[in-house]
Each structure stands twice: as structure tokens, then as C-alpha cells.
Design an enzyme around this catalytic site. Structure first.
Site, PDB file in Angstrom:
ATOM      1  N   SER A   1       0.821  -1.213   0.000  1.00  0.00           N
ATOM      2  CA  SER A   1       0.000   0.000   0.000  1.00  0.00           C
ATOM      3  C   SER A   1       0.855   1.265   0.000  1.00  0.00           C
ATOM      4  CB  SER A   1      -0.959  -0.045   1.197  1.00  0.00           C
ATOM      5  OG  SER A   1      -1.915   0.971   1.127  1.00  0.00           O
TER       6      SER A   1
ATOM      7  N   ASP B   1      -2.717   6.188  -3.532  1.00  0.00           N
ATOM      8  CA  ASP B   1      -1.557   5.605  -2.869  1.00  0.00           C
ATOM      9  C   ASP B   1      -1.015   4.464  -3.719  1.00  0.00           C
ATOM     10  OD1 ASP B   1      -3.612   3.822  -2.403  1.00  0.00           O
ATOM     11  OD2 ASP B   1      -2.920   3.268  -0.402  1.00  0.00           O
TER      12      ASP B   1
ATOM     13  N   ASP C   1      -1.120   1.242  -3.848  1.00  0.00           N
ATOM     14  CA  ASP C   1      -1.931   0.135  -4.371  1.00  0.00           C
ATOM     15  C   ASP C   1      -3.318   0.582  -4.807  1.00  0.00           C
ATOM     16  OD1 ASP C   1      -3.021   0.523  -1.810  1.00  0.00           O
ATOM     17  OD2 ASP C   1      -3.515  -1.592  -1.580  1.00  0.00           O
TER      18      ASP C   1
ATOM     19  N   ASP D   1      -5.946   1.995  -3.209  1.00  0.00           N
ATOM     20  CA  ASP D   1      -7.181   1.873  -2.426  1.00  0.00           C
ATOM     21  C   ASP D   1      -7.505   3.137  -1.632  1.00  0.00           C
ATOM     22  OD1 ASP D   1      -5.333   1.666  -0.372  1.00  0.00           O
ATOM     23  OD2 ASP D   1      -6.078  -0.235   0.421  1.00  0.00           O
TER      24      ASP D   1
END
Length: 446
Positions: free
Chosen positions: A100, A239, A241, A243
Site C-alpha cells: 500500500s 496511494d 496500491d 485503495d
């Protein structure tokens, strides 16, 4: 949390804590737990842009193939993309390789069930139990060994789905995007180009090492300057990843997860789409968020910090909008996890539908000044139940009345107590926070 699984899958420094050997075990045992009722299970794998992604993907793949799975490689894709495609393709499981918003040295492995949701505690415990015991799982041979195929077109299927969640295009809207040099670097550009927006991008040239490095939702400063420089209508920061979403208005001001949730909640309420007139947030949402909802007749439910707790509350009680100040926003009518790109098009769609600039929409929520202080203690749980601390917090809350609030909670990973105070002025926040910190240091400090 168990030995391997934390609050969001398995994470660690790639090739140290999160080794290829561990990734192999996660593939073998995790794949088995999620697919043991299927004769030839299909499992999707996606990853972000970290240099360690290929290494961990290879090891994870070997583990999955060793139990006879058919693996579909998605390549670089966002976490919500994996969640959506797992359910949409009727796969038995999905796996995302990402840490992330963490720095490039870290990586992580996160599983999704066939419904597109993250694993339950019981499933994680079962995987851990198998990993710590002797490996007695079946070992298929010959034609029964698993196979791997590429499904790189899955990303386009996911983008098509996102576009179908709105009825408008974004022609004439100038959008600046910051992809954190992560999983959305190609996806977000294609998404907004397909929606006919005028796009300017930064943080969209990943090289394997620059993910989250000075760009993205945790470093929005460059995007704030970029929006003003390009005279854009809105800035969108994702961000690593994909999400999370943090936005920037046309004046260069930050629009965090609280404000995005408020803007979307108000619009959804007006068109009759907000279930039970309620938004789910964590205890860290700003007091101004709750007051803004109250002013327009909406309710809020608070959970512990973490998007998994927001999701639990939403699923258990039938709510369809929730999230965190950090930008994890869940539109449960559309997808089973926080989704930065979905949040982005919903937010821009509100601008299109209302004809209002983002600054005007965001200004309807007045943010209360906030101070957060950390205090090292001997025993954080004992400290929180101390009568001397509880008495001081009670005294401060009475003085603040409805014009502020206090939140004292333990750190999840360190021997710290976090003291958060919101009030009408920054000076009041500092004053009251210092009072509480002083009591902790005098009576409970390390």
C-alpha cells in the site's frame, strides 16, 4: 492479529521478513484453505510496481501451482481491481502483492475470497495453523499440477466497470492526478482519458523503486502545487496500491477522506441512494465531519481505527458508504473494498452533477483544529484504565462541551498512548492536550 497476518494481510521488509520462502507457504496453505472444496480452483494474482513484486509473485505462484490451482496473472493492477475481478470472474480467490502506502523496501500479501472481500479472522487463523504445522497437503503430479495464464486484459474489464458506475463523461473538466508511481500509474490515466477529461499527471512513471517516494496520497504537497500551476479543476492523489484517495481543490487546498465522504454522502442522500441516511467512519474522523452530517440531517456510526472495522460495520448493518480520514472510502454498492479510482470518479461526478467547484462543495464541512501527541508509557492498556487519566479526560471534555472532543487510545504497534484533542482553536487544542499528556507522564509514563 496472528503470527503472520496483521490488520491488512501479511507485511514485512521484502526478502527479510517477507521472504520468498514465506510467500511460497502463503501460496500453498492460503490457496488450500480458500479452495479446498474446488477440484481445479482458479486464483487471480495482482501486484503493484515494487521491485520485489516479481520475486514474491514467483514464489507465491509456485505455492499455488503446487496445490493444483489455475493461476491468472493480472500484472500491475490496484488492490480493488483484484477484489473486483475475483468476484466478477467467479474465481475461488484473489491475491494482491503490495504494501500500500509503505516505502519500497516493504511488501505485503493480501488474500480475497470468492466474494471479493478480505479474509475473516477464522480463515487467517486456519492458514497460520497449517503454516506452523507439518506439510501434509496433497501434492498433485502430472496433469494435475497447476497451470498459469496471463490475464492482463483484466485491468481494462475493471476500468469498464468503474465507468459504468456513473452516467456522465468529464469532458471539459481539467484533472491533475498523482499516482504515487504505483499501481494506478497506467490505469488512472486510461480511466480519465476514456471519460474525456483533460488530464495532467505526476507520479506516473514507476521504475520499481520510486513508489510512494514523495508522491501520492501520503505526500500531496507536489499535487497541490501542480493543480495551481496547471489551473486544474481538481487534483486526485492515490496511494501505492490504489485503495486510497486524497483530493485537492482548484485553489490547491487539501480535501481529505472526511470531506470526500461528506460531499458524496450529501449527494447520495439528495438522490435517495444513501442507505439508512448513515455514513460509517472511524473515531479519527474530524469533529467537523460529524457536525456537518448532523447539519443536513444525516447520521454517523463510529468504529475503531482501520478500514476492516468500517467494512464490518457496513456489512453487518446494511450501510453503503463509509471510510477513513486517510482516504480509504468504501462505496459498498459497487465494490468490496476501499477504491481510490472509484472514489475519484464519484467525487468528480458530484462536481459535474451539481455544477459546483470542489472548493465550494468542501467548504460546507468546517474542519476543527486538531492536535495529536504520543506519550511513551510502561503499560498502555493499564494507562488507559487509570482513574487519574480518566478523571482528567472527563474534566477536559466538560470544559470543551460541544465545541471539541478528546480521544485517548493505544498505539497498535508501540508502547505509546495517543492523545488527540479537537477544539475551536489550535491554541485550545495544544493547551488541553498538554494537560492530558502531563498527567500521563507524571503518573503513568515510562
Amino acid at each position: 492479529m496472528g503470527k503472520f497476518f496483521g490488520t491488512d494481510g501479511v507485511r514485512g521488509v521484502a526478502n527479510e521478513g517477507l521472504t520468498p520462502e514465506l510467500a511460497f507457504k502463503l501460496g500453498r496453505f492460503g490457496g488450500y484453505v480458500l479452495t479446498k472444496d474446488s477440484e481445479r480452483p482458479r486464483i487471480l494474482i495482482g501486484r503493484d510496481t515494487r521491485v520485489s513484486g516479481h520475486m514474491l509473485e514467483g514464489a507465491l505462484l509456485a505455492g499455488l501451482l503446487s496445490i493444483g490451482a489455475e493461476v491468472m496473472r493480472l500484472g500491475v493492477i490496484s488492490t480493488p481491481g483484484v477484489a473486483y475481478l475475483t468476484k466478477a470472474t467467479s474465481a475461488q480467490a484473489g491475491v494482491m502483492i503490495s504494501a500500500s502506502h509503505n516505502p519500497v523496501e516493504d511488501n505485503g500479501i493480501k488474500f480475497f475470497g470468492p466474494d471479493g472481500f478480505k479474509l475473516t479472522d477464522a480463515q487467517e487463523n486456519e492458514i497460520e495453523s497449517l503454516m506452523e504445522g507439518e506439510d501434509n497437503l496433497p501434492r498433485p503430479t502430472g496433469a494435475d499440477i497447476g497451470v498459469v495464464n496471463d490475464y492482463f486484459e483484466g485491468g481494462q474489464k475493471y476500468l469498464s466497470y468503474l465507468k459504468d458506475t456513473i452516467d456522465n463523461d468529464f469532458e471539459g473538466i481539467h484533472i491533475a492526478i498523482d499516482c504515487a508511481n504505483g499501481a494506478t500509474s497506467s490505469l488512472a490515466t486510461h480511466l480519465f482519458a476514456d471519460l474525456e477529461a483533460d488530464i495532467y499527471s505526476i507520479g506516473s512513471s514507476p521504475d520499481g523503486l520510486n513508489i510512494n517516494d514523495g508522491f501520492g496520497s501520503t505526500h500531496p504537497e507536489k499535487l497541490q502545487e501542480f493543480v495551481v500551476e496547471k489551473n486544474a479543476d481538481i487534483g486526485l492523489a492515490f496511494d501505492g496500491d490504489g485503495d486510497r484517495l486524497i483530493a485537492v481543490d482548484e485553489k490547491g487546498n487539501l480535501v481529505d477522506g472526511d470531506k470526500i465522504m461528506f460531499i458524496c454522502a450529501k449527494y447520495m442522500h439528495e438522490i435517495g441512494m444513501l442507505r439508512k441516511d448513515t455514513v460509517v467512519s472511524t473515531v479519527m474522523s474530524n469533529l467537523g465531519f460529524y457536525k456537518a452530517l448532523e447539519n443536513i440531517g444525516l447520521n454517523s456510526n463510529k468504529t475503531s481505527v482501520g478500514d476492516r472495522y468500517v467494512m464490518e460495520e457496513m456489512r453487518q448493518n446494511g450501510y453503503n458508504l463509509g471510510g477513513e480520514q486517510s482516504g480509504h472510502i468504501i462505496f459498498l454498492d459497487y465494490i468490496t473494498t476501499g477504491d481510490g479510482m472509484l472514489s475519484a470518479i464519484q467525487l468528480v461526478n458530484v462536481m459535474r452533477e451539481t455544477g459546483k467547484p470542489l472548493s465550494e462543495l468542501a467548504d460546507e464541512m468546517v474542519v476543527f483544529p486538531q492536535v495529536l501527541k504520543n506519550v511513551r508509557v510502561m503499560d498502555k492498556n493499564q494507562a488507559l484504565s487509570s482513574s487519574v487519566l480518566l478523571d482528567e479526560v472527563d474534566a477536559v471534555e466538560k470544559e470543551l462541551g460541544e465545541d471539541g472532543r478528546v480521544l485517548v487510545r493505544p498505539s497498535g504497534t508501540e508502547p505509546l498512548v495517543r492523545v488527540m484533542v479537537e477544539a475551536k482553536t489550535k491554541e485550545e487544542c495544544e493547551q488541553y492536550a498538554d494537560r492530558i499528556v502531563s498527567v500521563i507522564e507524571q503518573h503513568l509514563g515510562a
